[in-house]
Design a protein around this motif. Structure first.
Motif, PDB file in Angstrom:
ATOM      1  N   TYR A  90     -69.015 -37.086  46.532  1.00  0.00           N
ATOM      2  CA  TYR A  90     -68.821 -36.128  45.446  1.00  0.00           C
ATOM      3  C   TYR A  90     -68.737 -34.706  45.975  1.00  0.00           C
ATOM      4  N   ALA A  91     -67.961 -33.908  45.282  1.00  0.00           N
ATOM      5  CA  ALA A  91     -67.943 -32.488  45.580  1.00  0.00           C
ATOM      6  C   ALA A  91     -69.272 -31.870  45.154  1.00  0.00           C
ATOM      7  N   MET A  92     -69.675 -30.842  45.888  1.00  0.00           N
ATOM      8  CA  MET A  92     -70.925 -30.155  45.612  1.00  0.00           C
ATOM      9  C   MET A  92     -70.652 -28.689  45.320  1.00  0.00           C
ATOM     10  N   GLY A  93     -71.588 -28.067  44.634  1.00  0.00           N
ATOM     11  CA  GLY A  93     -71.424 -26.652  44.335  1.00  0.00           C
ATOM     12  C   GLY A  93     -72.746 -25.927  44.292  1.00  0.00           C
TER      13      GLY A  93
ATOM     14  N   ARG B  67     -75.475 -18.248  33.894  1.00  0.00           N
ATOM     15  CA  ARG B  67     -75.291 -18.878  35.197  1.00  0.00           C
ATOM     16  C   ARG B  67     -73.855 -18.659  35.673  1.00  0.00           C
ATOM     17  N   GLU B  68     -73.691 -18.393  36.956  1.00  0.00           N
ATOM     18  CA  GLU B  68     -72.362 -18.164  37.498  1.00  0.00           C
ATOM     19  C   GLU B  68     -72.110 -19.010  38.731  1.00  0.00           C
ATOM     20  N   PHE B  69     -70.856 -19.327  38.928  1.00  0.00           N
ATOM     21  CA  PHE B  69     -70.413 -20.094  40.080  1.00  0.00           C
ATOM     22  C   PHE B  69     -70.535 -19.249  41.348  1.00  0.00           C
ATOM     23  N   VAL B  70     -70.957 -19.899  42.439  1.00  0.00           N
ATOM     24  CA  VAL B  70     -71.068 -19.217  43.730  1.00  0.00           C
ATOM     25  C   VAL B  70     -70.114 -19.820  44.761  1.00  0.00           C
ATOM     26  N   ALA B  71     -70.203 -21.132  44.947  1.00  0.00           N
ATOM     27  CA  ALA B  71     -69.404 -21.764  45.996  1.00  0.00           C
ATOM     28  C   ALA B  71     -69.289 -23.258  45.722  1.00  0.00           C
TER      29      ALA B  71
ATOM     30  N   ALA C  54     -66.866 -17.680  45.311  1.00  0.00           N
ATOM     31  CA  ALA C  54     -66.585 -16.630  44.343  1.00  0.00           C
ATOM     32  C   ALA C  54     -66.287 -15.320  45.074  1.00  0.00           C
ATOM     33  N   ASP C  55     -65.496 -14.479  44.473  1.00  0.00           N
ATOM     34  CA  ASP C  55     -65.122 -13.211  45.094  1.00  0.00           C
ATOM     35  C   ASP C  55     -66.348 -12.364  45.434  1.00  0.00           C
TER      36      ASP C  55
ATOM     37  N   THR D 281     -71.478 -18.816  53.136  1.00  0.00           N
ATOM     38  CA  THR D 281     -70.743 -19.961  53.670  1.00  0.00           C
ATOM     39  C   THR D 281     -71.387 -21.246  53.155  1.00  0.00           C
ATOM     40  N   VAL D 282     -70.554 -22.116  52.600  1.00  0.00           N
ATOM     41  CA  VAL D 282     -71.043 -23.396  52.106  1.00  0.00           C
ATOM     42  C   VAL D 282     -70.633 -24.489  53.093  1.00  0.00           C
ATOM     43  N   SER D 283     -71.524 -25.433  53.312  1.00  0.00           N
ATOM     44  CA  SER D 283     -71.239 -26.532  54.224  1.00  0.00           C
ATOM     45  C   SER D 283     -71.980 -27.772  53.753  1.00  0.00           C
ATOM     46  N   ARG D 284     -71.685 -28.895  54.398  1.00  0.00           N
ATOM     47  CA  ARG D 284     -72.382 -30.117  54.056  1.00  0.00           C
ATOM     48  C   ARG D 284     -72.435 -31.023  55.265  1.00  0.00           C
TER      49      ARG D 284
END
Length: 121
Positions: A30-33, A43-47, A59-60, A67-70
């Motif tokens: 699954y995609a993560m956020g 609430r706002e989106f970050v990555a 997000a801008d 940096t997002v990673s998994r």
């Protein structure tokens, strides 16, 4: 099922790394956020990151700093490295998972407990 950790108090310009750990099931397909919610705000989106880790989007407001990673082979489902933190980054940060492989800014079905990040001198 999802638990974010790694928050704390940091001075402006500092760095923190957040981790999101899954329990009871795997989210490797699954995609993560990452999302955040500051006091008195929505609430706002970050990555976001897709299931493979190859497609990411931030997000801008955090682009170039976060940096997002998994690591699907490890227990840590997703990570968020935050550099050059600003007071306006202060919020509770949440990790979440979509019911699909592809990254996106909405339609997250699984949410974890948040972790508080405070940026202050």
């Amino acid at each position: 099922q999802l638990q974010a950790s790694g928050g704390g108090l940091v001075q402006p310009g500092g760095s923190l790394s957040l981790s999101c750990v899954a329990s009871g099931r795997t989210f490797s397909d699954y995609a993560m956020g990452w999302f955040r919610q500051a006091a008195g705000k929505e609430r706002e989106f970050v990555a976001t990151i897709d299931w493979s880790g190859q497609s990411v989007y931030c997000a801008d407001s955090v682009k170039g700093r976060f940096t997002v990673s998994r690591d699907n082979a490890a227990n840590t489902t997703a990570s968020l490295r935050m550099n050059n933190l600003r007071p306006e980054d202060t919020a509770i940060y949440y990790c979440a998972a979509r019911n699909e492989k592809y990254a996106g800014t909405n339609r997250y079905a699984h949410w974890g407990q948040g972790t508080l990040v405070t940026v202050s001198s």
